[in-house]
Write an enzyme that holds these catalytic residues in place. Sequence first.
Site, PDB file in Angstrom:
ATOM      1  N   HIS A 102       0.894  -1.153   0.000  1.00  0.00           N
ATOM      2  CA  HIS A 102       0.000   0.000   0.000  1.00  0.00           C
ATOM      3  C   HIS A 102       0.938   1.209   0.000  1.00  0.00           C
ATOM      4  O   HIS A 102       1.992   1.175   0.640  1.00  0.00           O
ATOM      5  CB  HIS A 102      -0.825   0.126   1.279  1.00  0.00           C
ATOM      6  N   ASP A 105       2.175   2.026   3.418  1.00  0.00           N
ATOM      7  CA  ASP A 105       3.097   1.086   4.091  1.00  0.00           C
ATOM      8  C   ASP A 105       4.523   1.514   3.806  1.00  0.00           C
ATOM      9  O   ASP A 105       5.426   1.346   4.618  1.00  0.00           O
ATOM     10  CB  ASP A 105       3.020  -0.337   3.505  1.00  0.00           C
TER      11      ASP A 105
HETATM   12  C1  XUL Z   1      -7.624  -6.480   4.245  1.00  0.00           C
HETATM   13  C2  XUL Z   1      -6.825  -6.908   3.090  1.00  0.00           C
HETATM   14  C3  XUL Z   1      -5.950  -5.867   2.495  1.00  0.00           C
HETATM   15  C4  XUL Z   1      -5.840  -5.943   1.013  1.00  0.00           C
HETATM   16  C5  XUL Z   1      -5.080  -4.814   0.392  1.00  0.00           C
HETATM   17  O1  XUL Z   1      -8.438  -7.462   4.793  1.00  0.00           O
HETATM   18  O2  XUL Z   1      -6.862  -8.052   2.692  1.00  0.00           O
HETATM   19  O3  XUL Z   1      -4.709  -5.953   3.076  1.00  0.00           O
HETATM   20  O4  XUL Z   1      -5.248  -7.127   0.599  1.00  0.00           O
HETATM   21  O5  XUL Z   1      -5.600  -3.579   0.722  1.00  0.00           O
END
Ligand code: XUL
Length: 438
Positions: A102, A105
């Site tokens: 992300h 992150d």
């Molecule tokens: C949350 C989840 C996230 C997604 C990416 O449950 O799975 O980490 O994979 O935003």
Amino acid sequence: MSKQFFPKVGIIRYEGADSRNPLAFKHYDADALVEGKTMREHLRFAVVYWHTMRGTGADMFGWGTARRPWQTGEGTVPQAIQRARALFEFATKLGAPFYCWHDRDVAPHGRTLAESNKNFDAVAKELKKLQADSGVRLLWGTAQNFVHPRYLHGAATSCNADVFCFAAAQVKKALEWTHELGGEGYVFWGGREGYSTLLNTDMKRETDHLARFMHMAVAYKKKIGFKGPFFIEPKPKEPTKHQYDSDAAACLNFLRQHDLLPHFQLNIEVNHAWLAGKTMEHELEVAANAGALGSIDANMGDYFTGWDTDQFPTDLYLTTQTMLRILRHGGFRAGGVNFDAKVRRESFALDDLFIAHIAGMDAFARGLKAAAAIRKDGRIDAFVRERYRSWDSGMGARIESGKASFEDCEKHALALGEVQGLESGRQELLESILNEHL
Ligand code: XUL
Ligand code: CO
């Protein structure tokens, strides 16, 4: 070489099924061939930034338990660069060909969007260097549009149009860097795209806004020349009570209704499927049948804790059933097996990160081998083919080809008097054949 974060761990090697070394693969032999492709090519493992680098074991009831030698709090850009180096050391030693992030992150939130963008640029430049030096590639990027308090009512589905703009700006930026870093795909997980009560919610308006948002993303993707697929990641609840992308079928329906299906595939996550009351293989099959099987987030839940525990996938039935579906549908293209999984709060030691990933990779390698063996054995596929043979000729074939009417069916049924020769579904037999290969 710069500072090492895992000095006690070397490159993880394949030692075979008899090895008792916790820091070795017993089944994942990256170069071994299965159905004509290497395990590395089949499985396309990815390490996640969020749990692996930023997870501390904190939960609603307690602080983090793991202390990492890289900084884990919000921190500064220089600390974020250290963390990036730790991630690449980890992925390289593990032999994972991919990673995922992300935006937030990777780099700390700034006080303003401009400052957040600047932080992200600084760290993403370092990611580019680290990718080039290590050969570890980006499976997908995504925007974290759910942590900041501004997203409390949703991001693309917020009741507030200004919030929509912040979310759009974040996706725009995350897409640019995904493209620049050679990402294979881009993920949308609508963490707060849902609602808690209909009393304050205009669902039609919110979902129309979500579709508008996705169309803007498609337009921007074309504009910058990003060729990878978009993936939507279904999840029914947590954090919201009702999430709009609740399962594979709901996502596909949304995409079709809004003319978005050609631009999207699905990223199916085990624990999310379970929260939706579905098996992983069900969700994969629904996606594949619509030509939308993109990628998977590999983890699992707990049979007794009904929430998103994101455990490492160590269940061989799960990995075998998952790989059976994936092989049947021709394998991954842009997608892969992304470990969206976290070590338990109690597993706070540094080497637990390696041990957990090794356990997951070995479980998937065994699932892959078992699935290939089941396909080679052929009894299960033959059984399914046989089970539907009444559709291959006669009335069945006429119905399938669209040449029969209700009147024709009635005539056929009246002539038969009663259905003869119904056969057993033989679930237990098929389960025991699957077990033969585990
Ligand atoms: C949350 C989840 C996230 C997604 C990416 O449950 O799975 O980490 O994979 O935003
Ligand atoms: Co996920």
